[in-house]
Structures are given as structure tokens and as C-alpha cells.
Motif scaffolding. Sequence first.
Motif, PDB file in Angstrom:
ATOM      1  N   PHE A 132      49.833  37.476  55.780  1.00  0.00           N
ATOM      2  CA  PHE A 132      49.612  37.170  54.373  1.00  0.00           C
ATOM      3  C   PHE A 132      50.921  37.372  53.625  1.00  0.00           C
ATOM      4  O   PHE A 132      51.513  38.447  53.670  1.00  0.00           O
ATOM      5  N   GLU A 146      44.474  34.473  50.735  1.00  0.00           N
ATOM      6  CA  GLU A 146      45.397  34.644  51.849  1.00  0.00           C
ATOM      7  C   GLU A 146      46.765  35.119  51.395  1.00  0.00           C
ATOM      8  O   GLU A 146      47.807  34.572  51.772  1.00  0.00           O
ATOM      9  N   GLN A 147      46.774  36.185  50.578  1.00  0.00           N
ATOM     10  CA  GLN A 147      48.039  36.749  50.120  1.00  0.00           C
ATOM     11  C   GLN A 147      47.884  38.220  49.751  1.00  0.00           C
ATOM     12  O   GLN A 147      46.777  38.708  49.508  1.00  0.00           O
TER      13      GLN A 147
END
Length: 154
Positions: A67, A114-115
Motif C-alpha cells: 500500500f 489501498e493506501q
Amino acid sequence: MKPSLPLLALCLGLAGAPAAATSFEFVPAPQTDLNRMYRVDKVTGEVTSCQYGLQESAGGIGQTVCFGPGEGAGAQAPSEYGLVASRHTREAGVFRVNYRTGEMSICFVLVKKEQVVCTQQAKPGAEASSDAPLTGPAPGRAGASATPAQGGRF
């Protein structure tokens, strides 16, 4: 036998090489059933994370899922940053600390985006939402101490 100047310079150069190679710090998430590792750039404070993920098509080996930096997790002002995991066994995030200023923020993974995201950096004891001055008597105290000064004449 005297060492030559070029040989001495080479030895000194090699002695400093490992220090330059340590530009990242890695810390596992404290959550005991999560295989996530966080990484911080020790100069910029940028935080990323990776974890193991199952992948049926890879022959059962799985894959590394990473990520990138999202809101607040990107590069900060150059300083000396590190990561600290709490001892809370159900916590999936870690603290990003600035060793020079004492500021901290909490970083965690937003899986849907997704980070990695981080809260705004703050100094302990400083209340960002309060307009109260940071000096003066402690809350609940009347002001000056009622105890006389020690070691002086009364």
C-alpha cells in the motif's frame, strides 16, 4: 609500516557506508493476527506498508500486497522520523514520530483505498482544537503554590 593516504581514505569511506544505507525503518503492526509491516523513510517521513496476501493462481505461494502513501502519509518536512508500534494487540496502525520535534501521527492502512493514511502531526500536550494558551497553571490548580519556597528565609 605507515598506511598510505588513499588506503586510509578508502577505509574511512567504507566505515561511513552502512550509515548511508539505513534510510528506512520497518515495524510490524501490533495486531497479533495481522501480517502487516510498515516502512518509513527516516528523512522524509513517507510511510508505506506491505502484507502477505493469498493468491490461488500463484501455486499456493501467495503474494506481497503493498500500500502506497495516501493522505498524510506522503513526504513531510525533512527531519528524523521513525515508527513506533503500540502494545495494543488489536491495533493495526503505528505511530510515526519525529524525533527532532516530538510530533506524532497515527498511520494505518485503508484497505478499500489501498493506501496508507496518517493523521495530522501533533505535539503531545498541544491541543489543536483548543484556543487555550499553552502556558499558565495546570488545570485544576489555583495558580501559585501554597507551599513556601524551600531553602530560603521565612
